[in-house]
Design a protein around this motif. Structure first.
Motif, short mmCIF file in Angstrom:
data_model
loop_
_atom_site.label_atom_id
_atom_site.label_comp_id
_atom_site.label_asym_id
_atom_site.label_seq_id
_atom_site.Cartn_x
_atom_site.Cartn_y
_atom_site.Cartn_z
N SER A 17 53.17 41.28 34.44
CA SER A 17 52.10 40.80 33.56
C SER A 17 52.38 41.17 32.11
N ARG A 41 35.89 38.63 33.39
CA ARG A 41 36.99 38.05 34.19
C ARG A 41 36.97 36.52 34.07
N GLN A 50 44.15 36.79 32.21
CA GLN A 50 43.83 37.61 33.37
C GLN A 50 43.19 38.90 32.88
N TYR A 51 42.12 39.35 33.57
CA TYR A 51 41.49 40.64 33.30
C TYR A 51 41.80 41.54 34.48
N ARG A 52 42.24 42.76 34.17
CA ARG A 52 42.63 43.64 35.26
C ARG A 52 42.32 45.09 34.90
#
Length: 182
Positions: A17, A41, A50-52
């Protein structure tokens, strides 16, 4: 042994990522409730990102492999989450800042990596006035071009004045000689 291979797989996913993202915005998500996090998100997905939520130890390992030139010791203090943008580096910045404003300052932005350069929070906030990367490039181009245009006009002006003056002298000389023909 299985726990270590699972963590290694997570580190590799984070590395992938980090390597594939044009920007990564890191936030401290302390005090974040489930529903706002779910909305964040959704914002990330809508922007092609993308949120992680990340474990700091795994993030440190991944960062040391993907961005060894950056000194990011303070980044991994406190709970850390990241918004990865895989398209325009600024695409998620404005929606994130708007989201933070609507949620009383939560999450807190720690900083970002924009195209392999560390950006502190203060500098990130100044970038929110631009719509996209193209807007920044246009602004920089315009800023760089303005002095060149001014110099060009300044250099051209005396030459133009000289040409006009010489034309006027030629016309006056022709009139005085009586051979004025138009």
């Amino acid at each position: 042994m299985p726990a270590t291979s699972g963590k290694q797989k997570l580190v590799e996913e984070i590395e992938a990522s980090l390597s594939g993202a044009t920007s990564v915005i890191f936030v401290n998500h302390t005090g974040f409730k489930a529903m706002p996090e779910w909305r964040l998100r959704g914002i990330a997905r809508a922007g092609g990102g993308q949120y992680r939520v990340l474990k700091n130890t795994l993030l440190r390992k991944a960062l040391s492999r993907t961005h060894p030139q950056l000194s990011l010791q303070n980044l991994t203090q406190g709970p850390t989450a990241a918004l990865f943008s895989f398209d325009d580096p600024l695409k998620l910045l404005k929606p994130l800042m708007s989201f933070i404003q609507d949620n009383e300052g939560i999450p807190v932005v720690k900083g970002a990596i924009l195209e392999n350069t560390w950006m502190p929070t203060e500098e990130l906030k100044s970038l929110t006035r631009f719509e996209s990367r193209h807007a920044i490039v246009a602004f920089c181009y315009e800023t760089l071009l303005m002095p060149l245009q001014t110099a060009y006009i300044s250099l051209l002006s005396p030459i133009t004045t000289l040409v006009i003056t010489l034309e006027a002298l030629i016309q006056r000389k022709k009139k005085q000689e009586g051979g004025y023909q138009e």
